[in-house]
Design an enzyme around this catalytic site. Structure first.
Site, PDB file in Angstrom:
ATOM      1  CB  SER A  13      -0.870   0.013   1.259  1.00 33.03           C
ATOM      2  OG  SER A  13      -0.028  -0.166   2.401  1.00 33.03           O
ATOM      3  NE  ARG A  36       0.083  -1.027   8.768  1.00 35.27           N
ATOM      4  CZ  ARG A  36       0.534  -0.177   9.671  1.00 35.27           C
ATOM      5  NH1 ARG A  36       0.722  -0.575  10.899  1.00 35.27           N
ATOM      6  NH2 ARG A  36       0.773   1.075   9.338  1.00 35.27           N
ATOM      7  CB  ALA A  82       6.250  -3.301   5.178  1.00 32.81           C
ATOM      8  CB  SER A  83      10.000   0.176   7.229  1.00 32.50           C
ATOM      9  OG  SER A  83      10.779   0.261   8.401  1.00 32.50           O
ATOM     10  CE  LYS A 159      14.311   2.280   6.089  1.00 32.41           C
ATOM     11  NZ  LYS A 159      13.382   1.181   5.713  1.00 32.41           N
TER      12      LYS A 159
END
Ligand code: NAP
Length: 347
Positions: A13, A36, A82-83, A159
Protein backbone atom coordinates in the site's frame (compact mmCIF):
# COMPACT_ATOMS: atom_id res chain seq x y z
CA UNK A 1 10.95 -12.06 -17.00
CA UNK A 2 13.14 -14.00 -14.63
CA UNK A 3 10.41 -15.75 -12.63
CA UNK A 4 6.91 -17.00 -13.29
CA UNK A 5 6.29 -17.24 -9.55
CA UNK A 6 4.74 -14.32 -7.70
CA UNK A 7 7.10 -11.60 -6.53
CA UNK A 8 6.30 -10.70 -2.92
CA UNK A 9 6.17 -6.97 -2.10
CA UNK A 10 5.68 -6.18 1.59
CA UNK A 11 3.83 -2.97 2.46
CA UNK A 12 2.29 -2.87 -1.03
CA UNK A 13 0.00 0.00 0.00
CA UNK A 14 2.99 2.33 0.49
CA UNK A 15 4.11 5.16 -1.75
CA UNK A 16 7.21 3.37 -3.10
CA UNK A 17 5.80 -0.14 -3.01
CA UNK A 18 2.71 0.75 -5.06
CA UNK A 19 5.03 1.91 -7.84
CA UNK A 20 7.04 -1.31 -7.54
CA UNK A 21 3.80 -3.29 -7.86
CA UNK A 22 2.73 -1.25 -10.89
CA UNK A 23 6.10 -1.69 -12.60
CA UNK A 24 6.23 -5.43 -11.87
CA UNK A 25 2.74 -5.91 -13.30
CA UNK A 26 3.65 -3.81 -16.35
CA UNK A 27 6.62 -6.10 -16.97
CA UNK A 28 4.37 -9.18 -16.85
CA UNK A 29 5.25 -10.45 -13.36
CA UNK A 30 2.71 -11.83 -10.91
CA UNK A 31 2.74 -10.02 -7.59
CA UNK A 32 1.75 -10.93 -4.06
CA UNK A 33 1.54 -7.75 -2.02
CA UNK A 34 1.10 -7.54 1.72
CA UNK A 35 -1.25 -4.97 3.26
CA UNK A 36 -2.50 -4.28 6.76
CA UNK A 37 -6.21 -4.15 6.04
CA UNK A 38 -8.72 -6.04 3.99
CA UNK A 39 -7.61 -6.12 0.29
CA UNK A 40 -10.83 -4.37 -0.77
CA UNK A 41 -9.46 -1.19 0.85
CA UNK A 42 -6.84 -0.80 -1.87
CA UNK A 43 -8.70 -0.03 -5.13
CA UNK A 44 -5.68 1.90 -6.42
CA UNK A 45 -3.70 -1.37 -6.36
CA UNK A 46 -6.49 -3.67 -7.49
CA UNK A 47 -7.22 -1.32 -10.41
CA UNK A 48 -3.67 -1.33 -11.80
CA UNK A 49 -3.28 -2.73 -15.33
CA UNK A 50 -2.70 -6.49 -15.01
CA UNK A 51 -3.88 -6.58 -11.39
CA UNK A 52 -7.09 -8.49 -12.04
CA UNK A 53 -5.15 -11.59 -13.21
CA UNK A 54 -1.76 -11.17 -11.54
CA UNK A 55 -2.07 -9.29 -8.24
CA UNK A 56 -2.93 -11.00 -4.98
CA UNK A 57 -3.11 -9.01 -1.73
CA UNK A 58 -2.63 -10.75 1.61
CA UNK A 59 -2.80 -9.28 5.10
CA UNK A 60 0.37 -9.10 7.21
CA UNK A 61 1.57 -7.00 10.14
CA UNK A 62 5.27 -6.49 10.87
CA UNK A 63 4.92 -7.10 14.59
CA UNK A 64 3.27 -10.55 14.36
CA UNK A 65 5.55 -13.58 14.39
CA UNK A 66 5.23 -15.70 11.27
CA UNK A 67 3.01 -13.07 9.66
CA UNK A 68 4.84 -13.27 6.33
CA UNK A 69 5.03 -17.09 6.02
CA UNK A 70 2.05 -17.23 3.73
CA UNK A 71 3.12 -14.10 1.79
CA UNK A 72 6.54 -15.41 0.75
CA UNK A 73 5.49 -19.04 0.21
CA UNK A 74 6.39 -20.16 -3.33
CA UNK A 75 8.21 -16.91 -4.20
CA UNK A 76 11.70 -16.64 -5.70
CA UNK A 77 11.98 -12.92 -4.90
CA UNK A 78 10.82 -10.83 -1.96
CA UNK A 79 10.93 -7.03 -1.83
CA UNK A 80 10.71 -5.86 1.74
CA UNK A 81 9.57 -2.24 1.74
CA UNK A 82 7.19 -2.18 4.75
CA UNK A 83 8.51 0.00 7.56
CA UNK A 84 7.09 3.07 9.29
CA UNK A 85 8.20 6.30 7.64
CA UNK A 86 7.26 9.03 10.10
CA UNK A 87 9.42 11.77 11.55
CA UNK A 88 7.49 12.80 14.65
CA UNK A 89 6.26 9.85 16.72
CA UNK A 90 5.25 9.50 20.36
CA UNK A 91 7.42 6.52 21.18
CA UNK A 92 10.43 5.99 18.88
CA UNK A 93 11.07 2.48 20.20
CA UNK A 94 7.59 1.06 19.71
CA UNK A 95 6.48 3.25 16.80
CA UNK A 96 9.66 3.05 14.69
CA UNK A 97 12.42 0.73 15.86
CA UNK A 98 10.35 -2.32 16.80
CA UNK A 99 8.37 -2.59 13.55
CA UNK A 100 11.43 -1.73 11.43
CA UNK A 101 13.83 -4.18 13.07
CA UNK A 102 11.55 -6.98 14.27
CA UNK A 103 9.58 -6.71 11.03
CA UNK A 104 12.71 -7.14 8.92
CA UNK A 105 13.75 -10.17 10.96
CA UNK A 106 10.24 -11.62 10.74
CA UNK A 107 10.18 -11.29 6.95
CA UNK A 108 13.66 -12.86 6.66
CA UNK A 109 12.64 -15.73 8.96
CA UNK A 110 9.64 -16.41 6.73
CA UNK A 111 11.95 -16.42 3.68
CA UNK A 112 14.25 -18.89 5.46
CA UNK A 113 11.33 -21.15 6.36
CA UNK A 114 9.98 -21.12 2.82
CA UNK A 115 13.23 -22.62 1.54
CA UNK A 116 12.74 -21.40 -2.02
CA UNK A 117 13.51 -17.69 -1.87
CA UNK A 118 16.53 -16.71 -4.01
CA UNK A 119 16.92 -13.03 -3.17
CA UNK A 120 15.48 -10.43 -0.80
CA UNK A 121 15.59 -6.82 -1.91
CA UNK A 122 15.39 -4.58 1.14
CA UNK A 123 14.21 -0.98 0.91
CA UNK A 124 16.70 0.65 3.20
CA UNK A 125 17.50 4.34 3.11
CA UNK A 126 20.15 7.02 2.99
CA UNK A 127 19.26 7.16 6.68
CA UNK A 128 21.25 3.95 7.19
CA UNK A 129 24.24 5.58 5.48
CA UNK A 130 24.31 8.87 7.34
CA UNK A 131 22.40 10.81 9.94
CA UNK A 132 23.62 14.17 8.68
CA UNK A 133 25.42 15.54 5.63
CA UNK A 134 29.12 16.41 5.96
CA UNK A 135 30.06 19.25 3.66
CA UNK A 136 33.47 17.88 2.68
CA UNK A 137 32.41 14.25 2.24
CA UNK A 138 30.78 12.34 -0.59
CA UNK A 139 28.78 9.49 0.95
CA UNK A 140 28.88 6.04 -0.65
CA UNK A 141 27.60 2.55 0.08
CA UNK A 142 30.62 1.99 2.35
CA UNK A 143 29.30 4.48 4.93
CA UNK A 144 27.10 3.59 7.85
CA UNK A 145 25.11 5.89 10.09
CA UNK A 146 26.71 5.69 13.53
CA UNK A 147 25.15 8.81 15.08
CA UNK A 148 21.39 8.33 15.29
CA UNK A 149 19.75 7.07 18.45
CA UNK A 150 16.31 6.98 20.05
CA UNK A 151 16.86 10.64 20.99
CA UNK A 152 18.59 11.82 17.84
CA UNK A 153 16.81 11.31 14.49
CA UNK A 154 14.98 8.12 15.57
CA UNK A 155 13.60 7.37 12.10
CA UNK A 156 17.16 7.28 10.77
CA UNK A 157 18.03 5.07 13.74
CA UNK A 158 15.22 2.63 12.93
CA UNK A 159 16.39 2.30 9.31
CA UNK A 160 20.02 1.80 10.36
CA UNK A 161 19.15 -0.90 12.88
CA UNK A 162 16.81 -2.61 10.42
CA UNK A 163 19.41 -2.78 7.66
CA UNK A 164 22.09 -3.91 10.12
CA UNK A 165 19.72 -6.61 11.38
CA UNK A 166 19.20 -7.82 7.81
CA UNK A 167 22.93 -8.14 7.06
CA UNK A 168 23.51 -9.77 10.47
CA UNK A 169 20.78 -12.27 9.67
CA UNK A 170 22.58 -13.22 6.44
CA UNK A 171 25.91 -13.57 8.29
CA UNK A 172 24.46 -15.65 11.14
CA UNK A 173 22.03 -17.91 9.32
CA UNK A 174 23.71 -18.26 5.93
CA UNK A 175 20.38 -18.71 4.12
CA UNK A 176 20.13 -19.92 0.54
CA UNK A 177 18.94 -16.46 -0.51
CA UNK A 178 21.07 -13.37 -0.82
CA UNK A 179 20.26 -9.81 0.19
CA UNK A 180 20.49 -6.58 -1.79
CA UNK A 181 19.57 -3.23 -0.28
CA UNK A 182 18.36 -0.13 -2.07
CA UNK A 183 19.19 3.04 -0.11
CA UNK A 184 17.22 5.98 -1.55
CA UNK A 185 17.53 9.59 -0.53
CA UNK A 186 14.29 11.66 -0.37
CA UNK A 187 11.79 10.02 -2.70
CA UNK A 188 9.45 12.40 -4.51
CA UNK A 189 6.97 11.92 -7.32
CA UNK A 190 3.32 11.23 -8.02
CA UNK A 191 1.43 8.92 -5.70
CA UNK A 192 -0.72 6.02 -6.86
CA UNK A 193 -2.71 6.06 -3.63
CA UNK A 194 -4.51 8.70 -1.58
CA UNK A 195 -2.00 8.99 1.31
CA UNK A 196 0.47 11.84 1.50
CA UNK A 197 4.00 10.47 1.87
CA UNK A 198 6.32 12.05 4.46
CA UNK A 199 8.75 13.36 1.81
CA UNK A 200 6.01 14.82 -0.38
CA UNK A 201 4.51 16.34 2.79
CA UNK A 202 7.76 18.24 3.29
CA UNK A 203 7.41 19.75 -0.22
CA UNK A 204 3.75 20.50 0.53
CA UNK A 205 4.76 22.24 3.77
CA UNK A 206 7.24 24.43 1.90
CA UNK A 207 4.38 25.42 -0.44
CA UNK A 208 2.00 26.12 2.41
CA UNK A 209 4.38 28.57 4.06
CA UNK A 210 5.11 26.35 7.08
CA UNK A 211 8.79 27.33 7.00
CA UNK A 212 9.51 30.97 7.85
CA UNK A 213 12.31 31.35 5.32
CA UNK A 214 14.69 29.69 2.94
CA UNK A 215 17.20 27.72 5.00
CA UNK A 216 20.72 26.61 4.13
CA UNK A 217 19.60 23.04 3.72
CA UNK A 218 19.84 20.64 0.82
CA UNK A 219 18.49 17.22 0.14
CA UNK A 220 19.24 14.31 -2.15
CA UNK A 221 16.14 13.57 -4.23
CA UNK A 222 15.13 10.67 -6.43
CA UNK A 223 11.88 10.01 -8.27
CA UNK A 224 9.68 7.22 -6.93
CA UNK A 225 9.50 5.56 -10.37
CA UNK A 226 13.29 5.33 -10.48
CA UNK A 227 13.31 3.80 -7.00
CA UNK A 228 10.79 1.20 -8.19
CA UNK A 229 12.96 0.44 -11.23
CA UNK A 230 16.00 0.09 -8.97
CA UNK A 231 14.24 -2.64 -6.97
CA UNK A 232 13.33 -4.55 -10.11
CA UNK A 233 16.81 -4.20 -11.63
CA UNK A 234 18.25 -5.50 -8.36
CA UNK A 235 15.99 -8.54 -8.74
CA UNK A 236 16.64 -9.13 -12.43
CA UNK A 237 20.37 -8.59 -12.37
CA UNK A 238 21.98 -11.79 -11.17
CA UNK A 239 25.24 -10.07 -10.25
CA UNK A 240 23.63 -7.34 -8.13
CA UNK A 241 25.11 -7.39 -4.66
CA UNK A 242 25.40 -5.39 -1.46
CA UNK A 243 24.00 -1.91 -1.01
CA UNK A 244 22.93 0.58 -3.68
CA UNK A 245 22.76 4.26 -2.87
CA UNK A 246 19.86 5.55 -4.96
CA UNK A 247 19.93 9.32 -5.43
CA UNK A 248 19.47 11.34 -8.59
CA UNK A 249 20.64 14.82 -7.54
CA UNK A 250 20.89 17.07 -4.54
CA UNK A 251 18.93 20.29 -4.46
CA UNK A 252 19.29 23.30 -2.17
CA UNK A 253 16.14 24.80 -0.64
CA UNK A 254 16.96 27.99 -2.55
CA UNK A 255 16.86 26.13 -5.86
CA UNK A 256 13.72 24.25 -4.84
CA UNK A 257 11.83 27.44 -4.02
CA UNK A 258 13.13 29.12 -7.20
CA UNK A 259 11.97 26.11 -9.24
CA UNK A 260 8.49 26.26 -7.71
CA UNK A 261 8.25 30.00 -8.38
CA UNK A 262 9.41 29.74 -11.97
CA UNK A 263 7.13 26.77 -12.65
CA UNK A 264 3.97 28.79 -12.11
CA UNK A 265 3.39 27.98 -8.42
CA UNK A 266 4.22 31.51 -7.30
CA UNK A 267 0.76 32.18 -5.86
CA UNK A 268 1.41 29.70 -3.04
CA UNK A 269 2.84 31.19 0.17
CA UNK A 270 6.39 30.04 -0.61
CA UNK A 271 9.08 31.17 1.84
CA UNK A 272 10.44 34.58 0.88
CA UNK A 273 13.00 35.59 3.50
CA UNK A 274 16.50 34.38 2.73
CA UNK A 275 17.80 32.70 5.90
CA UNK A 276 20.49 30.72 4.10
CA UNK A 277 23.44 32.81 5.35
CA UNK A 278 25.38 32.23 8.59
CA UNK A 279 23.11 34.50 10.65
CA UNK A 280 20.00 32.85 9.21
CA UNK A 281 21.40 29.43 10.07
CA UNK A 282 21.99 30.47 13.68
CA UNK A 283 18.49 31.95 13.84
CA UNK A 284 16.94 28.77 12.39
CA UNK A 285 18.88 26.55 14.78
CA UNK A 286 17.36 28.53 17.64
CA UNK A 287 13.90 28.48 16.09
CA UNK A 288 14.14 24.73 15.48
CA UNK A 289 13.51 24.20 19.22
CA UNK A 290 9.97 25.50 18.70
CA UNK A 291 9.26 22.82 16.06
CA UNK A 292 7.94 19.31 16.79
CA UNK A 293 10.86 17.48 18.46
CA UNK A 294 12.14 15.37 15.58
CA UNK A 295 11.57 18.04 12.91
CA UNK A 296 13.69 20.36 15.06
CA UNK A 297 16.37 17.69 15.40
CA UNK A 298 16.38 17.13 11.63
CA UNK A 299 16.83 20.88 11.02
CA UNK A 300 19.68 21.16 13.54
CA UNK A 301 21.56 18.16 12.11
CA UNK A 302 21.13 19.18 8.45
CA UNK A 303 21.22 22.96 8.31
CA UNK A 304 24.41 24.67 7.12
CA UNK A 305 25.76 21.46 5.55
CA UNK A 306 26.10 20.37 1.94
CA UNK A 307 24.85 16.91 1.08
CA UNK A 308 26.85 14.87 -1.46
CA UNK A 309 25.94 11.34 -2.49
CA UNK A 310 27.69 9.06 -4.95
CA UNK A 311 25.27 7.25 -7.27
CA UNK A 312 27.97 5.66 -9.48
CA UNK A 313 27.44 2.07 -8.27
CA UNK A 314 23.73 1.87 -9.06
CA UNK A 315 24.27 3.42 -12.50
CA UNK A 316 27.23 1.20 -13.32
CA UNK A 317 26.03 -2.14 -11.93
CA UNK A 318 22.28 -1.93 -12.38
CA UNK A 319 22.23 0.39 -15.40
CA UNK A 320 19.77 2.74 -13.67
CA UNK A 321 19.38 6.21 -15.17
CA UNK A 322 17.55 8.93 -13.28
CA UNK A 323 14.88 11.34 -14.38
CA UNK A 324 15.68 15.00 -13.63
CA UNK A 325 14.63 15.94 -10.11
CA UNK A 326 13.09 19.19 -11.36
CA UNK A 327 10.54 17.22 -13.41
CA UNK A 328 9.84 14.95 -10.48
CA UNK A 329 9.18 17.87 -8.10
CA UNK A 330 6.83 19.60 -10.54
CA UNK A 331 4.87 16.38 -11.07
CA UNK A 332 4.74 15.90 -7.29
CA UNK A 333 3.13 19.30 -6.81
CA UNK A 334 0.55 18.77 -9.57
CA UNK A 335 -0.23 15.33 -8.14
CA UNK A 336 -0.72 16.72 -4.62
CA UNK A 337 -3.27 19.18 -6.03
CA UNK A 338 -5.06 16.31 -7.83
CA UNK A 339 -5.28 14.28 -4.60
CA UNK A 340 -6.45 17.35 -2.63
CA UNK A 341 -3.33 17.52 -0.42
CA UNK A 342 -2.71 21.03 -1.70
CA UNK A 343 -5.42 23.50 -2.71
CA UNK A 344 -5.33 24.72 -6.32
CA UNK A 345 -3.56 28.08 -6.24
CA UNK A 346 -5.58 31.27 -6.33
CA UNK A 347 -4.28 33.64 -8.96
P1 NAP B 1 4.86 4.73 3.20
O1 NAP B 1 4.05 5.17 2.06
O2 NAP B 1 4.54 5.26 4.55
O3 NAP B 1 4.86 3.15 3.21
C1 NAP B 1 5.20 2.41 4.35
C2 NAP B 1 4.61 1.03 4.20
O4 NAP B 1 4.94 0.26 5.36
C3 NAP B 1 3.07 1.06 4.11
O5 NAP B 1 2.64 0.06 3.26
C4 NAP B 1 2.68 0.75 5.56
O6 NAP B 1 1.38 0.17 5.65
C5 NAP B 1 3.74 -0.27 5.89
N1 NAP B 1 3.84 -0.44 7.33
C6 NAP B 1 4.20 0.50 8.26
N2 NAP B 1 4.14 -0.05 9.49
C7 NAP B 1 3.73 -1.33 9.33
C8 NAP B 1 3.46 -2.41 10.22
N3 NAP B 1 3.59 -2.28 11.55
N4 NAP B 1 3.06 -3.61 9.70
C9 NAP B 1 2.90 -3.77 8.35
N5 NAP B 1 3.13 -2.78 7.47
C10 NAP B 1 3.55 -1.59 7.95
O7 NAP B 1 6.39 5.07 2.99
P2 NAP B 1 7.36 4.88 1.74
O8 NAP B 1 8.00 6.18 1.50
O9 NAP B 1 6.69 4.17 0.63
O10 NAP B 1 8.44 3.96 2.43
C11 NAP B 1 8.67 2.62 2.01
C12 NAP B 1 10.05 2.25 2.45
O11 NAP B 1 10.99 3.13 1.84
C13 NAP B 1 10.29 2.40 3.95
O12 NAP B 1 11.10 1.31 4.35
C14 NAP B 1 11.04 3.72 4.08
O13 NAP B 1 11.85 3.74 5.22
C15 NAP B 1 11.87 3.69 2.80
N6 NAP B 1 12.34 4.98 2.32
C16 NAP B 1 11.47 5.97 1.98
C17 NAP B 1 11.96 7.18 1.49
C18 NAP B 1 11.04 8.31 1.08
O14 NAP B 1 11.52 9.45 0.91
N7 NAP B 1 9.76 8.07 0.87
C19 NAP B 1 13.34 7.38 1.36
C20 NAP B 1 14.20 6.35 1.71
C21 NAP B 1 13.68 5.14 2.16
P3 NAP B 1 0.06 1.11 5.78
O15 NAP B 1 -0.21 1.62 4.38
O16 NAP B 1 -0.97 0.20 6.27
O17 NAP B 1 0.41 2.21 6.74
Amino acid sequence: MITSKPVCVTGASGFIAAHIVRELLAKGYSVRGTVRNSPGNYPYLLGLPGASDRLELVEAELLSDGAYDRAVEGCDYVMHTASPYEINVKNPQTDLVDPAVNGTETVLESCLKSGGVKRVILTSSIAAITDEPESMKVFTEKDWNTMSSLDRNPYQYSKTLAERAAWDFIMRKRPRFDLVSINPTMVAGPSLGPSLNTTNRMIRDIMKGVFPGIMDINWGFVDVRDVAKAHILAMENDTASGRYLCSAETMHMNALVALLKSSGFDAYPLPKIDLSGKVGTLFMKGLSFTQPRDTGMFIRTNIGRTARYDNAKIKRELGLSFMPVKESIIETVKDMVTWGHLPPQKK
